[in-house]
Write an enzyme that holds these catalytic residues in place. Structure first.
Site, mmCIF file in Angstrom:
data_model
loop_
_atom_site.group_PDB
_atom_site.id
_atom_site.type_symbol
_atom_site.label_atom_id
_atom_site.label_comp_id
_atom_site.label_asym_id
_atom_site.label_seq_id
_atom_site.Cartn_x
_atom_site.Cartn_y
_atom_site.Cartn_z
ATOM 1 N N TRP A 153 34.693 24.522 41.987
ATOM 2 C CA TRP A 153 35.163 25.161 40.901
ATOM 3 C C TRP A 153 34.156 25.777 39.864
ATOM 4 O O TRP A 153 33.196 24.656 39.472
ATOM 5 C CB TRP A 153 36.305 24.091 40.133
ATOM 6 C CG TRP A 153 36.778 24.247 38.927
ATOM 7 C CD1 TRP A 153 37.570 25.332 38.602
ATOM 8 C CD2 TRP A 153 36.933 23.383 37.576
ATOM 9 N NE1 TRP A 153 37.981 25.423 37.357
ATOM 10 C CE2 TRP A 153 37.571 24.190 36.620
ATOM 11 C CE3 TRP A 153 36.590 22.151 37.345
ATOM 12 C CZ2 TRP A 153 37.837 23.584 35.732
ATOM 13 C CZ3 TRP A 153 36.747 21.687 36.056
ATOM 14 C CH2 TRP A 153 37.436 22.311 35.349
ATOM 15 N N ASP A 234 37.256 14.402 42.474
ATOM 16 C CA ASP A 234 37.830 15.252 41.362
ATOM 17 C C ASP A 234 39.529 15.440 42.065
ATOM 18 O O ASP A 234 39.605 16.155 43.039
ATOM 19 C CB ASP A 234 37.181 16.504 41.103
ATOM 20 C CG ASP A 234 37.938 17.485 40.079
ATOM 21 O OD1 ASP A 234 39.195 17.190 39.769
ATOM 22 O OD2 ASP A 234 37.615 18.653 39.851
ATOM 23 N N LYS A 270 48.480 20.309 36.729
ATOM 24 C CA LYS A 270 49.089 21.094 38.054
ATOM 25 C C LYS A 270 50.297 20.323 38.403
ATOM 26 O O LYS A 270 51.451 20.873 38.591
ATOM 27 C CB LYS A 270 48.355 21.085 38.987
ATOM 28 C CG LYS A 270 46.774 21.570 38.641
ATOM 29 C CD LYS A 270 46.533 22.813 38.236
ATOM 30 C CE LYS A 270 45.079 23.037 37.694
ATOM 31 N NZ LYS A 270 44.452 24.143 37.448
HETATM 32 N N1 KET Z 1 39.425 20.314 38.728
HETATM 33 C C1 KET Z 1 39.452 21.508 39.508
HETATM 34 C C2 KET Z 1 39.014 21.370 40.901
HETATM 35 C C3 KET Z 1 40.096 22.425 39.082
HETATM 36 O O1 KET Z 1 40.392 23.339 39.659
HETATM 37 C C4 KET Z 1 40.688 22.442 37.344
HETATM 38 C C5 KET Z 1 41.320 23.474 36.923
HETATM 39 C C6 KET Z 1 40.365 21.323 36.670
HETATM 40 C C7 KET Z 1 39.540 20.079 37.512
HETATM 41 C C8 KET Z 1 40.841 20.892 35.323
HETATM 42 O O2 KET Z 1 42.113 21.177 35.076
HETATM 43 P P1 KET Z 1 42.583 20.512 33.611
HETATM 44 O O3 KET Z 1 43.427 21.646 33.324
HETATM 45 O O4 KET Z 1 41.472 20.317 32.509
HETATM 46 O O5 KET Z 1 43.287 19.347 34.114
HETATM 47 N N2 KET Z 1 41.153 24.484 37.426
HETATM 48 C C9 KET Z 1 42.066 25.772 37.041
HETATM 49 C C10 KET Z 1 42.187 26.020 35.287
HETATM 50 C C11 KET Z 1 40.656 26.079 34.795
HETATM 51 O O6 KET Z 1 40.011 26.730 35.327
HETATM 52 O O7 KET Z 1 40.673 25.711 33.771
HETATM 53 C C12 KET Z 1 41.585 27.106 37.817
HETATM 54 O O8 KET Z 1 40.380 26.970 38.496
HETATM 55 O O9 KET Z 1 42.186 28.013 37.581
#
Ligand code: KET
Length: 424
Positions: A153, A234, A270
């Site tokens: 990511w 993660d 998610k």
């Molecule tokens: N870890 C991973 C692997 C991840 O893909 C995300 C979010 C997060 C943590 C953090 O998400 P949060 O909303 O802070 O709980 N990924 C998606 C959103 C982004 O980039 O913020 C994405 O990859 O589209």
């Protein structure tokens, strides 16, 4: 006319000085975010056919944001209680952190039963990773290097770098097989200095959609123990990979059972669709209850100067769902429903691409796991798709499968097929 003819000396000095001496005149414009910047470009596009497959946010069968019915019911229950809006404790809502740890580690987890898991609420998964980064930077008693998979990511590098850790990489994805480079990954783990931190995606690896099998996780757990590495999981997609929150927690629970003192970042963005509510948790497995208390006291000291204490509403929603038997069952079914819709889109996209005689091998669309598909489309192809077909995805060819539905998947498949055939 007269104003223009006025001698420069009378008007210019003030304006020139103001422009030249702006405090921020040397701040360069930064690039748009590789993921969230895609949403900005999508919003600016006025074509009715436009599709946003950039950010990993679930959409329903009509392409609309989806508020889970378990979430709505939880909000109704909360409203009935008419709760106050006081500050939460620094470490968050206690019912929430307790329930979050139980969901991740499992009700029969030994450290959980022994009150040996230090856990704090966080600003979603990103905030959990950031608290973890800051805590490790301050207290990890060894060299502060964290290894992340290639690719990972995009935000991982920035989060850990801004936390003051040295960010390095290990092999993960094999472009040739479009699968896991298990041998490369093991070789890199073997050669890491002991006591390095290893970031692992617990399930539904982002962006590749490629996860180790349970057998491979077992091997990785032994190797990580043998090499005295420190695992940091993660877990942003619990439930999204297989549709089962238990199955998706396999890797984490296995590592803990084998005695690893893991760190864990959890997100409810998610799996509960609570994106903008920013609900998450960071936890550490301690040796015992006394150590857990010490860790929690320091986590609070990390958090307090960053944002004082976390937001309330989302944590109330998540804890209501996690602690109410009926809502929990409803939520589990909804998570499964979201995962299944994504899986059905994978099958349909694969069939479409094959029946359109799209050059290349597309079976990875079906075998990849979770929210994303790492299509193999090149950056120029993704640009063409945005410019000519109004289809938006990240430049690495990752698509959020949840953005596809019965109404747009044929248009998407045809556009991809044309882009690959250079016919767009
Ligand atoms: N870890 C991973 C692997 C991840 O893909 C995300 C979010 C997060 C943590 C953090 O998400 P949060 O909303 O802070 O709980 N990924 C998606 C959103 C982004 O980039 O913020 C994405 O990859 O589209």
């Amino acid at each position: 006319m007269q104003a223009i003819a006025r001698p420069l000396s009378r008007v210019a000095p003030r304006q020139v000085r103001a422009a030249a001496l702006s405090t921020w005149s040397t701040v360069p414009a930064g690039p748009p975010d590789p993921i969230l910047g895609v949403t900005e470009a999508f919003k600016a596009d006025k074509d009715p056919r436009k599709i946003n497959l950039g950010v990993g946010a679930y959409r329903d069968g009509n392409g609309k944001p989806y508020v889970l019915s378990s979430v709505k019911s939880a909000e109704d229950l909360i409203a009935l209680e008419n709760p106050d809006k006081e500050y939460l404790p620094i470490s968050g809502l206690p019912e929430f952190t307790k329930a979050a740890a139980k969901l991740a580690y499992g009700a029969d987890s030994q450290p959980l039963k022994q009150s040996a898991i230090a856990v704090v609420q966080s600003i979603s998964g990103t905030g959990a990773l950031r608290i973890g980064g800051a805590f490790l930077q301050r207290f990890f008693p060894h060299a502060k290097a964290i290894y992340i998979p290639t690719p990972s990511w995009g935000n991982h590098t920035s989060i850990f770098r801004d936390s003051g850790l040295e960010v390095k990489q290990y092999r993960y994805f094999d472009k040739k097989t479009v699968g896991l480079d298990f041998e490369g990954m093991k070789a890199d783990l073997q050669s890491m200095p002991p006591n390095s931190i290893v970031l692992l995606h617990a399930c539904a690896h982002n962006p590749t959609g490629v996860d180790p099998t349970p057998e491979q996780w077992v091997e990785l757990s032994s190797l990580i123990a043998e090499k005295s590495l420190f695992p940091f999981f993660d877990m942003a997609y619990q439930g999204f990979a297989s549709g089962s929150t238990t199955r998706d927690a396999f890797a984490l629970r296995h590592f803990v059972k084998e005695g690893h003192q893991v760190a864990l970042a959890q997100s409810f963005a998610k799996n509960m669709g609570l994106y903008g509510e920013r609900v998450g948790a960071f936890s550490l497995v301690a040796a015992d209850e006394e150590e857990k208390k010490r860790l929690e006291s320091q986590l609070k000291i990390v958090i307090r100067p960053m944002y004082s204490n976390p937001p309330l509403h989302g944590a109330r929603i998540a804890s209501t769902i996690l602690t109410n038997f009926e809502l929990y069952s409803e939520w589990e079914a909804e998570v499964k429903g979201m995962a299944e819709r994504i899986i059905s889109m994978r099958a349909r996209l694969y069939d479409n691409l094959v029946s359109l005689n799209t050059p290349g091998e597309w079976s990875h669309i079906k075998s990849q796991i979770g929210m994303f598909s790492f299509t193999g489309l090149t950056t120029p192809q993704t640009q063409t798709l945005a410019e000519k077909a109004h289809i938006y995805m990240t430049a690495d060819g990752r698509i959020s499968m949840a953005g596809l539905n019965a109404h747009n998947i044929d248009y998407f498949s045809e556009s991809v097929s044309k882009a690959v055939k250079s016919e767009l």
